[in-house]
Design an enzyme around this catalytic site. Structure first.
Site, PDB file in Angstrom:
ATOM      1  CG  ASP A  77      47.175 -29.686  16.500  1.00 17.38           C
ATOM      2  OD1 ASP A  77      48.424 -29.581  16.278  1.00 17.38           O
ATOM      3  OD2 ASP A  77      46.429 -28.837  15.779  1.00 17.38           O
ATOM      4  CB  SER A  78      49.265 -25.998  18.698  1.00 18.49           C
ATOM      5  OG  SER A  78      48.842 -25.972  17.257  1.00 18.49           O
TER       6      SER A  78
ATOM      7  CB  CYS B   4      50.543 -31.579  16.350  1.00 20.13           C
ATOM      8  SG  CYS B   4      52.016 -30.486  16.289  1.00 20.13           S
TER       9      CYS B   4
ATOM     10  CD  GLU C 248      43.699 -23.073  16.747  1.00 16.97           C
ATOM     11  OE1 GLU C 248      43.921 -24.094  15.942  1.00 16.97           O
ATOM     12  OE2 GLU C 248      42.682 -22.893  17.694  1.00 16.97           O
TER      13      GLU C 248
ATOM     14  CB  CYS D  66      51.474 -27.601   9.515  1.00 13.90           C
ATOM     15  SG  CYS D  66      50.383 -26.841  10.807  1.00 13.90           S
TER      16      CYS D  66
ATOM     17  CG  HIS E  91      46.692 -25.430  12.459  1.00 14.95           C
ATOM     18  ND1 HIS E  91      47.349 -26.120  13.315  1.00 14.95           N
ATOM     19  CD2 HIS E  91      45.632 -24.594  13.100  1.00 14.95           C
ATOM     20  CE1 HIS E  91      46.828 -25.920  14.588  1.00 14.95           C
ATOM     21  NE2 HIS E  91      45.921 -24.907  14.396  1.00 14.95           N
TER      22      HIS E  91
HETATM   23  N1  DGL Z   1      49.317 -28.123  13.719  1.00 12.81           N
HETATM   24  C1  DGL Z   1      50.647 -28.509  14.134  1.00 12.81           C
HETATM   25  C2  DGL Z   1      51.406 -29.171  13.090  1.00 12.81           C
HETATM   26  O1  DGL Z   1      50.906 -30.083  12.667  1.00 12.81           O
HETATM   27  C3  DGL Z   1      51.281 -27.131  14.896  1.00 12.81           C
HETATM   28  C4  DGL Z   1      50.806 -25.786  14.462  1.00 12.81           C
HETATM   29  C5  DGL Z   1      51.662 -24.860  15.207  1.00 12.81           C
HETATM   30  O2  DGL Z   1      51.068 -24.742  16.292  1.00 12.81           O
HETATM   31  O3  DGL Z   1      52.693 -24.295  15.021  1.00 12.81           O
HETATM   32  O4  DGL Z   1      52.510 -28.890  12.972  1.00 12.81           O
END
Ligand code: DGL
Length: 219
Positions: free
Chosen positions: A7-8, A70, A144, A175, A177
């Site tokens: 993931d990011s 993600c 983040e 998302c 996050h």
């Molecule tokens: N956690 C990610 C998601 O589920 C990516 C969030 C991002 O880096 O923009 O979309």
């Protein structure tokens, strides 16, 4: 089995936890690709290049299943990944819209990154249903950055993006996050059940692992 995830950043750990709960004896490799956060605001070409880099690394480490932890990378890249790596079992993380609709919730809101909201996959998931979509630019990045040392930055970002609303009975956290700040989001939608895709991913990974009984629990 060796299970790779990326993931990011820290968002995908919400998926990792759900998978680990079902499959505690597998071997996990997790890439927290924070240097490329946010995925949700990148062009498709750039995002695919980044995502491919993560996949290559996980394969080098011996991953036998790859979980795209993600929603953004799933909705925008997983079809291409499956074409480019037909031998690799990929499991994606998608906004839990199907779950919300099948559970009979009548007023549903989906929160996700701008890239997820405008994806073709989002259109497919929503179909003809009446669902409200809200892109949250900057939210994943703020979580983040400030999750561990939050001096009000996260609630400031949430107040900028969300409006208090008692009319929703389900809010999809689209998302990975966002479940990290579930309680904060809940304050804006006090009557809603908050849903995410982590459990669906865990079930799918378990099915794949159970189909390979000799590999289960082995690295
Ligand atoms: N956690 C990610 C998601 O589920 C990516 C969030 C991002 O880096 O923009 O979309």
């Amino acid at each position: 089995m060796k299970i790779g995830m990326f993931d990011s950043g820290r968002g995908g750990t919400t998926v990792l936890e759900a998978v680990k709960k079902r499959l505690p004896f597998e071997e996990y490799y997790y890439i927290a690709d924070a240097s490329n956060c946010p995925y949700g605001e990148k062009s498709d070409e750039e995002l695919y290049r980044i995502v491919r880099g993560n996949v290559e690394k996980l394969l080098e480490w011996g991953a036998e299943i790859i979980v795209v932890a993600c929603n953004t990378a799933t909705t925008r890249c997983i079809a291409r990944l499956r074409e480019d790596y037909p031998e690799v079992p990929f499991v994606g993380t998608e906004p839990a819209i199907k779950l919300a609709l099948e559970s009979g919730f009548s007023k549903v809101l989906v929160l996700a990154t701008p890239n997820t909201i405008r994806s073709e996959r989002m259109k497919e998931l929503v179909g003809n249903a009446q669902v409200d979509l809200l892109a949250c630019p900057g939210l994943a990045e703020t979580i983040e950055k400030y999750y561990e040392k939050d001096n009000g930055e996260i609630s400031a970002k949430l107040s900028e993006l969300l409006e208090y609303d008692e009319s929703y009975d389900a809010v999809v956290l689209g998302c990975t996050h966002y479940p990290l700040v579930r309680e904060e989001i809940q304050k804006f939608y006090p009557k809603a059940v908050l849903l995410d895709g982590a459990e669906g991913v865990a079930k799918r990974v378990e099915e794949i692992v159970n189909k390979n009984p000799f590999m289960k629990g082995k690295s």
